[in-house]
Enzyme design. Structure first.
Site, PDB file in Angstrom:
ATOM      1  N   ARG A  51      23.390  19.235  77.787  1.00 45.36           N
ATOM      2  CA  ARG A  51      23.508  17.847  78.295  1.00 45.36           C
ATOM      3  C   ARG A  51      25.098  17.252  78.357  1.00 45.36           C
ATOM      4  NH1 ARG A  51      19.434  15.619  74.005  1.00 45.36           N
ATOM      5  NH2 ARG A  51      20.914  16.870  72.861  1.00 45.36           N
ATOM      6  N   HIS A 178      18.278  39.793  65.896  1.00 40.88           N
ATOM      7  CA  HIS A 178      19.614  40.381  65.927  1.00 40.88           C
ATOM      8  C   HIS A 178      19.684  41.522  64.980  1.00 40.88           C
ATOM      9  CE1 HIS A 178      20.473  37.728  62.634  1.00 40.88           C
ATOM     10  NE2 HIS A 178      21.514  38.697  62.547  1.00 40.88           N
ATOM     11  N   LYS A 182      22.037  45.757  65.111  1.00 40.40           N
ATOM     12  CA  LYS A 182      22.788  46.199  64.238  1.00 40.40           C
ATOM     13  C   LYS A 182      23.003  47.699  64.373  1.00 40.40           C
ATOM     14  CE  LYS A 182      22.602  42.724  60.819  1.00 40.40           C
ATOM     15  NZ  LYS A 182      23.776  42.457  60.471  1.00 40.40           N
ATOM     16  N   ASP A 235      12.356  32.896  57.345  1.00 41.11           N
ATOM     17  CA  ASP A 235      13.525  33.076  57.600  1.00 41.11           C
ATOM     18  C   ASP A 235      14.079  34.677  57.864  1.00 41.11           C
ATOM     19  OD1 ASP A 235      16.187  32.067  58.665  1.00 41.11           O
ATOM     20  OD2 ASP A 235      16.912  32.699  56.577  1.00 41.11           O
ATOM     21  N   HIS A 240      13.341  39.892  60.366  1.00 40.54           N
ATOM     22  CA  HIS A 240      14.283  40.941  60.047  1.00 40.54           C
ATOM     23  C   HIS A 240      13.896  42.222  59.129  1.00 40.54           C
ATOM     24  CE1 HIS A 240      16.806  38.067  62.058  1.00 40.54           C
ATOM     25  NE2 HIS A 240      17.049  37.343  60.888  1.00 40.54           N
TER      26      HIS A 240
HETATM   27  P1  NAP Z   1      22.748  23.882  67.993  1.00 48.72           P
HETATM   28  O1  NAP Z   1      23.969  24.148  67.624  1.00 48.72           O
HETATM   29  O2  NAP Z   1      22.038  22.792  67.471  1.00 48.72           O
HETATM   30  O3  NAP Z   1      22.874  23.785  69.569  1.00 48.72           O
HETATM   31  C1  NAP Z   1      21.830  23.349  70.399  1.00 48.72           C
HETATM   32  C2  NAP Z   1      22.502  23.575  71.767  1.00 48.72           C
HETATM   33  O4  NAP Z   1      21.257  23.273  72.700  1.00 48.72           O
HETATM   34  C3  NAP Z   1      23.553  22.548  72.128  1.00 48.72           C
HETATM   35  O5  NAP Z   1      24.281  23.093  73.149  1.00 48.72           O
HETATM   36  C4  NAP Z   1      22.986  21.297  72.861  1.00 48.72           C
HETATM   37  O6  NAP Z   1      23.983  20.532  73.738  1.00 48.72           O
HETATM   38  C5  NAP Z   1      21.756  22.091  73.507  1.00 48.72           C
HETATM   39  N1  NAP Z   1      20.789  21.046  73.857  1.00 48.72           N
HETATM   40  C6  NAP Z   1      19.971  20.283  73.069  1.00 48.72           C
HETATM   41  N2  NAP Z   1      18.999  19.704  73.660  1.00 48.72           N
HETATM   42  C7  NAP Z   1      19.217  20.003  74.742  1.00 48.72           C
HETATM   43  C8  NAP Z   1      18.395  19.528  76.132  1.00 48.72           C
HETATM   44  N3  NAP Z   1      17.378  18.527  76.122  1.00 48.72           N
HETATM   45  N4  NAP Z   1      18.845  19.982  77.338  1.00 48.72           N
HETATM   46  C9  NAP Z   1      20.014  20.896  77.276  1.00 48.72           C
HETATM   47  N5  NAP Z   1      20.379  21.533  76.289  1.00 48.72           N
HETATM   48  C10 NAP Z   1      20.201  20.968  75.180  1.00 48.72           C
HETATM   49  O7  NAP Z   1      21.877  25.276  67.721  1.00 48.72           O
HETATM   50  P2  NAP Z   1      22.068  26.513  67.524  1.00 48.72           P
HETATM   51  O8  NAP Z   1      22.494  26.803  66.049  1.00 48.72           O
HETATM   52  O9  NAP Z   1      23.117  27.121  68.428  1.00 48.72           O
HETATM   53  O10 NAP Z   1      20.771  27.267  67.629  1.00 48.72           O
HETATM   54  C11 NAP Z   1      20.428  27.364  69.044  1.00 48.72           C
HETATM   55  C12 NAP Z   1      18.876  28.451  68.916  1.00 48.72           C
HETATM   56  O11 NAP Z   1      19.009  29.632  68.449  1.00 48.72           O
HETATM   57  C13 NAP Z   1      17.826  27.684  67.790  1.00 48.72           C
HETATM   58  O12 NAP Z   1      16.407  28.210  68.567  1.00 48.72           O
HETATM   59  C14 NAP Z   1      18.213  28.524  66.629  1.00 48.72           C
HETATM   60  O13 NAP Z   1      17.038  28.483  65.811  1.00 48.72           O
HETATM   61  C15 NAP Z   1      18.458  29.913  67.106  1.00 48.72           C
HETATM   62  N6  NAP Z   1      19.349  30.535  66.102  1.00 48.72           N
HETATM   63  C16 NAP Z   1      20.522  30.109  65.630  1.00 48.72           C
HETATM   64  C17 NAP Z   1      21.397  30.823  64.751  1.00 48.72           C
HETATM   65  C18 NAP Z   1      22.565  30.506  64.546  1.00 48.72           C
HETATM   66  O14 NAP Z   1      23.382  31.110  63.809  1.00 48.72           O
HETATM   67  N7  NAP Z   1      23.171  29.142  64.804  1.00 48.72           N
HETATM   68  C19 NAP Z   1      20.938  32.112  64.454  1.00 48.72           C
HETATM   69  C20 NAP Z   1      19.562  32.637  65.009  1.00 48.72           C
HETATM   70  C21 NAP Z   1      18.950  31.883  65.801  1.00 48.72           C
HETATM   71  P3  NAP Z   1      23.705  19.031  74.052  1.00 48.72           P
HETATM   72  O15 NAP Z   1      23.325  18.308  72.549  1.00 48.72           O
HETATM   73  O16 NAP Z   1      25.075  18.839  74.398  1.00 48.72           O
HETATM   74  O17 NAP Z   1      22.623  19.122  74.990  1.00 48.72           O
END
Ligand code: NAP
Length: 481
Positions: A51, A178, A182, A235, A240
């Site tokens: 966004r 993921h 590995k 988790d 995993h």
């Molecule tokens: P995050 O840091 O909160 O990022 C979320 C992203 O989504 C941001 O780029 C946000 O940008 C965008 N977003 C939110 N609402 C939106 C909307 N209505 N339209 C379009 N874009 C939108 O989350 P994350 O940690 O990267 O995690 C993302 C996904 O990966 C989740 O499902 C999480 O469970 C999974 N995951 C994450 C990790 C990790 O290590 N971080 C590991 C495994 C899985 P804007 O606010 O600018 O829109």
């Protein structure tokens, strides 16, 4: 030994959630590393979407920052970075409204493969699927990637599968775990099915028990909001550790093909016995030099487990009688993941009672110091008669394969498979549902039970976890860095 690189064809990859943690830390750096290795074509387009109102130069600066922070310095260079960033674009978009979608449709080229990476919260998966379809860019050849968590329980996973199935066929849906990317996890399969040595012994008749440990030294700070709703069972175990268990326990697939492999994993999950409440230990770390769980997670009082140990049984011919002990937790002694297969003792010792004789153990170390170790019994050198000692046959992959083999990050491997359309290392919908169907009753069993046992940070978990093993006259392996 040179690393073999198989280039992938031209594509447009849209990363939804491109400004978020996962995209910046894992997905975009992985793409850069594969681009630098020559695997990604110079004509590819990588389109970030979120966004945030940002133009392409601002997004490129953010991507460059992510690469600088998350790619080792000796795997970066200015020339390849400039060429990579030249292929990076940005479209401000809202998944829940029509805002920005027209610009994305214009950006996407009709003649190349389309991949949509859903690096956003799961509550947006349905919106994204609908919008892609409504804007005519969900063509039958495109692929979507969804991140974990895939559901919170069986009902939500089913709902998510049904939502995605409205617009995409199963062959188009890539559910990432993921762990499967590995190198050492894939090595579980190479060791089992690429050698004659182990497979004949790989059964209850010869294996006493199997331990799977995924220990982390870090706490839940920064992820408390998500983690407190999930806990270690959701988790780590449901996804995993379940995948590790499947790769160890499954029958040999007839070929290394997506459905052949996933059919065999599914059979293992369906053969898991319900876990008895007495075979589960839940724990939560207390404060030490660093804050305890409740403060780390910023949740006040909580009954969520940051540690879990389970005794798991598989009801099939191969494994009846051989328990699998699973253990995972936060703020433990060290960051260490391994699978240890302990073989049964020889049926009769011709050497009499020998204190130095131990069971053979095959240890497959997943992280750190990936490698394989086989503990065998030999004669202690010297003239003092036949005294037996245990020695490890040790093979560190880094040492054995040389420095030319920099182990790729899991995301590099998985994203390349995704671009090639290979689903072998991605979870199928029925597999995820079966894993939840086994997990749900385990979680339900402790709903009215006691709070998790407390354990000291830097320990191996609560005392009850040690007891779980002691009562079976076994011991956990030491958690070592
Ligand atoms: P995050 O840091 O909160 O990022 C979320 C992203 O989504 C941001 O780029 C946000 O940008 C965008 N977003 C939110 N609402 C939106 C909307 N209505 N339209 C379009 N874009 C939108 O989350 P994350 O940690 O990267 O995690 C993302 C996904 O990966 C989740 O499902 C999480 O469970 C999974 N995951 C994450 C990790 C990790 O290590 N971080 C590991 C495994 C899985 P804007 O606010 O600018 O829109």
């Amino acid at each position: 030994m040179e690393t073999y690189v198989q280039p992938v064809g031209p594509f447009d990859l849209v990363v939804f959630g491109a400004t978020g943690d996962l995209a910046q830390r894992k997905v975009l750096p992985a793409l850069y590393r594969r681009f630098r290795a020559g695997q990604i074509s110079e004509s590819a387009q990588i389109i970030g979407a979120a966004r945030a109102q940002m133009d392409a130069p601002a997004f490129r600066a953010q991507v460059a920052g992510g690469i600088a922070a998350h790619v080792p310095a000796d795997q970066q260079d200015a020339d390849s970075l400039a060429r990579f960033l030249g292929r990076v674009f940005f479209c401000p978009i809202d998944a829940s409204s029509d805002r920005g979608w027209k610009a994305l449709v214009t950006r996407i080229r009709p003649a190349v493969g389309h991949v949509y990476y859903f690096s956003v919260g799961p509550e947006l998966f349905g919106d994204l699927a609908r919008q892609l379809y409504a804007h005519g860019i969900a063509d039958p050849a495109c692929r979507i990637v969804v991140e974990k968590p895939f559901g919170h329980d069986l009902a939500s996973a089913r709902q998510l599968n049904a939502t995605l199935a409205r617009h995409f066929e199963e062959r188009q849906i890539f559910r990432i775990d993921h762990y499967l990317g590995k190198e050492t996890v894939q090595n579980l399969m190479a060791v089992r099915f690429g050698n004659m040595l182990f497979e004949p012994l790989w059964k209850a008749q010869y294996v006493d028990h199997i331990q799977i440990t995924v220990a982390e030294s870090g706490g839940v700070a920064g992820r408390g909001d998500y983690y407190d709703r999930a806990g270690a069972m959701r988790d780590m175990v449901q996804n995993h550790m379940m995948q590790l268990l499947c790769l160890i326990a499954m029958e040999p697939p007839h070929c290394f093909d997506a459905d052949a492999l996933r059919d065999e994993k599914l059979k293992v999950i369906r053969a898991l016995e319900p876990v008895q409440p007495g075979d589960i230990v839940r724990g939560q770390y207390t404060a030490g030099e660093r804050p305890g769980y409740a403060e780390d997670a910023a949740v006040g009082n909580s009954d969520t487990e940051s540690f879990i140990a389970l005794k798991v049984k598989i009801s099939n011919w191969r494994w009846k009688g051989t328990p699998f002990y699973l253990r995972t937790g936060k703020r433990l002694k060290a960051r260490s993941s391994e699978v240890a297969i302990t073989f049964r003792d020889p049926p009769h010792s011709i050497f009499g009672k020998q204190p130095g004789q131990r069971s053979n153990v095959l240890v497959i170390r997943l992280q750190p110091n990936e490698g394989i170790k086989l503990k065998v019994t030999v004669k202690e050198p010297g003239p003092g008669g036949m005294r037996l000692v245990e020695v490890p046959l040790d093979m560190s992959f880094a040492r054995a394969l040389g420095s030319a083999h920099v182990l790729p990050d899991a995301y590099e491997r998985l994203i390349m498979d995704l671009l090639r359309g290979d689903q072998t290392l991605f979870m199928r919908g029925d597999e995820v549902e079966a894993a939840w169907a086994w997990t749900d009753p385990v979680i339900a069993a402790w709903q009215d039970g006691p709070a998790p046992d407390l354990y000291a940070p830097g320990s191996a978990g609560p005392e009850a976890a040690m007891e779980l093993m002691r009562r079976d006259r076994r011991r956990w392996r030491e958690i070592k860095p």
